[in-house]
Design an enzyme around this catalytic site. Structure first.
Site, mmCIF file in Angstrom:
data_model
loop_
_atom_site.group_PDB
_atom_site.id
_atom_site.type_symbol
_atom_site.label_atom_id
_atom_site.label_comp_id
_atom_site.label_asym_id
_atom_site.label_seq_id
_atom_site.Cartn_x
_atom_site.Cartn_y
_atom_site.Cartn_z
ATOM 1 N N MET A 1 0.848 -1.190 0.000
ATOM 2 C CA MET A 1 0.000 0.000 0.000
ATOM 3 C C MET A 1 0.891 1.250 0.000
ATOM 4 O O MET A 1 0.444 2.349 0.359
ATOM 5 C CB MET A 1 -0.933 -0.006 1.207
ATOM 6 C CG MET A 1 -1.879 -1.205 1.191
ATOM 7 S SD MET A 1 -3.406 -0.933 2.096
ATOM 8 C CE MET A 1 -2.794 -0.655 3.737
ATOM 9 N N HIS B 1 9.597 -3.477 3.242
ATOM 10 C CA HIS B 1 9.121 -3.730 1.868
ATOM 11 C C HIS B 1 10.303 -4.078 0.961
ATOM 12 O O HIS B 1 10.211 -4.968 0.114
ATOM 13 C CB HIS B 1 8.435 -2.483 1.302
ATOM 14 C CG HIS B 1 7.160 -2.113 1.990
ATOM 15 N ND1 HIS B 1 7.038 -1.000 2.785
ATOM 16 C CD2 HIS B 1 5.943 -2.712 1.996
ATOM 17 C CE1 HIS B 1 5.794 -0.921 3.250
ATOM 18 N NE2 HIS B 1 5.109 -1.944 2.789
ATOM 19 N N GLY C 1 5.134 -9.967 4.277
ATOM 20 C CA GLY C 1 5.879 -9.871 5.536
ATOM 21 C C GLY C 1 5.202 -10.652 6.648
ATOM 22 O O GLY C 1 3.972 -10.720 6.721
ATOM 23 N N ASP D 1 2.526 -9.087 9.493
ATOM 24 C CA ASP D 1 1.079 -9.279 9.354
ATOM 25 C C ASP D 1 0.816 -10.772 9.205
ATOM 26 O O ASP D 1 0.421 -11.244 8.138
ATOM 27 C CB ASP D 1 0.567 -8.503 8.136
ATOM 28 C CG ASP D 1 0.816 -7.020 8.285
ATOM 29 O OD1 ASP D 1 0.181 -6.396 9.125
ATOM 30 O OD2 ASP D 1 1.682 -6.491 7.558
ATOM 31 N N SER E 1 6.995 -0.606 9.991
ATOM 32 C CA SER E 1 5.621 -0.516 9.497
ATOM 33 C C SER E 1 5.414 0.886 8.937
ATOM 34 O O SER E 1 5.977 1.860 9.467
ATOM 35 C CB SER E 1 4.645 -0.751 10.657
ATOM 36 O OG SER E 1 3.361 -0.282 10.314
ATOM 37 N N ARG F 1 2.900 2.540 9.318
ATOM 38 C CA ARG F 1 2.166 3.293 10.348
ATOM 39 C C ARG F 1 3.088 3.834 11.439
ATOM 40 O O ARG F 1 2.645 4.637 12.260
ATOM 41 C CB ARG F 1 1.058 2.425 10.953
ATOM 42 C CG ARG F 1 -0.098 2.208 9.993
ATOM 43 C CD ARG F 1 -1.279 1.516 10.659
ATOM 44 N NE ARG F 1 -2.472 1.555 9.850
ATOM 45 C CZ ARG F 1 -2.896 0.556 9.061
ATOM 46 N NH1 ARG F 1 -2.203 -0.558 8.965
ATOM 47 N NH2 ARG F 1 -4.001 0.685 8.357
HETATM 48 O O1 PAF Z 1 0.037 -5.710 3.698
HETATM 49 C C1 PAF Z 1 -0.398 -4.821 2.948
HETATM 50 O O2 PAF Z 1 0.285 -3.820 2.654
HETATM 51 C C2 PAF Z 1 -1.798 -4.952 2.381
HETATM 52 O O3 PAF Z 1 -2.668 -5.540 3.291
HETATM 53 C C3 PAF Z 1 -1.843 -5.677 1.016
HETATM 54 C C4 PAF Z 1 -1.384 -7.111 1.149
HETATM 55 C C5 PAF Z 1 -0.961 -4.948 0.029
HETATM 56 C C6 PAF Z 1 -3.270 -5.702 0.487
HETATM 57 O O4 PAF Z 1 -3.771 -4.421 0.302
#
Ligand code: PAF
Length: 284
Positions: A30, A37, A148, A151, A186, A188
């Site tokens: 996202m 990432h 990851g 989550d 994260s 966030r």
């Molecule tokens: O983990 C995330 O960033 C989101 O939940 C994902 C997997 C891209 C789905 O929108």
């Protein structure tokens, strides 16, 4: 790096690679990218010939009153990071492409997996994740997709839809990247105020305390141990604790036997002000 917003050029490029028998790796995101990432991109590069990254802030997975409106949007700097990381293709679909006006389907996963932990309070969250990931898989048609472990519940839900719906994608979980004090990376974390930053690191440290305490505890004592951990977080300055739980992987059911700790994880979610932090570690 190729950048596309529409499905047609995406499909053309994927077809080109397929014709040459290239292995395609996929990292759905996202945006608001960080080293976590980039470690997914790196893992994908090690196993695949081309890596596709998507950036799409999926409105379906935000419950009412959550942070969809203020979720960090930084496409320019994200694209630069991905280019430096030698990503092959960046896919940035619009909401209209993902959810046209007459869009009315949803992917719903068994409540056993989706209505506990984060799903207990984030209503509709995993439906939103399952729906967007199924769509993204159909659009990108990757051989392997990388997620990851921070989550972890999401990872289990995605493994479940992939198996149940025969999606021809191999799902790879990648270990969580952390700050030196243990805070899981994260997008966030950008919300955490400088005053709260030191407290944030205590989430991971508390999970480690639970893990150490498990060595001398009997299974019937695990819920009480989680309660103590929850109180520790509140005393340390967290404003609310959603859960601290020890659950079996992949069923997400409680543990009744010490021998099963080796296939369990300790999960926690807690708020610092309005910022919800989640983390998990192996229990055994
Ligand atoms: O983990 C995330 O960033 C989101 O939940 C994902 C997997 C891209 C789905 O929108």
């Amino acid at each position: 790096m190729i950048t596309v917003q529409d499905l047609k050029p995406l499909r053309q490029q994927i077809l080109e690679w397929r014709k040459k028998d290239k292995i395609i790796g996929f990292v759905p995101t996202m945006g608001a990218l960080h080293k976590g990432h980039l470690s997914l991109v790196e893992a994908a590069q090690e196993e695949c010939d081309h890596v596709v990254v998507s950036i799409f802030i999926n409105p379906l997975q935000f419950a009412f009153g959550e942070d969809f409106g203020r979720y960090p949007r930084q496409l320019g700097s994200d694209a630069l990071l991905l280019k430096e990381a030698k990503t092959s293709l960046l896919y940035t679909p619009t909401t209209e492409i993902m959810y046209p006006e007459n869009f009315s389907s949803k992917v719903i996963v068994t409540p056993d997996l989706t209505e506990k932990l984060c799903g207990a309070t984030r209503h509709g969250h995993f439906e939103g994740v399952a729906t967007v990931v199924t769509k993204l898989f159909n659009q990108v048609q990757p051989d392997k997709a990388f997620f990851g472990e921070k989550d972890y519940q999401q990872l289990l839900v995605i493994k479940k839809i992939t198996a149940d719906l025969d999606l021809p994608v191999h799902i790879v979980g990648v270990p969580t990247m952390r700050e030196p004090d243990g805070l899981a990376l994260s997008s966030r974390n950008q919300y955490i105020s400088p005053n709260d930053r030191q407290t944030a690191g205590l989430l991971q440290q508390t999970l480690r305390w639970v893990k150490r305490s498990l060595r001398d505890a009997m299974p019937h004592e695990y819920p009480a141990l989680c309660e103590v951990a929850s109180n520790k977080l509140l005393t340390a300055g967290f404003d609310k604790v959603d859960y601290v739980q020890i659950l079996h992987i992949p069923s997400l059911t409680p543990i009744h036997d010490r021998a099963h700790l080796s296939s369990a994880r300790i999960f926690a979610a807690a708020y610092l002000n309005k910022t919800r932090l989640i983390d998990n570690i192996v229990a055994g």
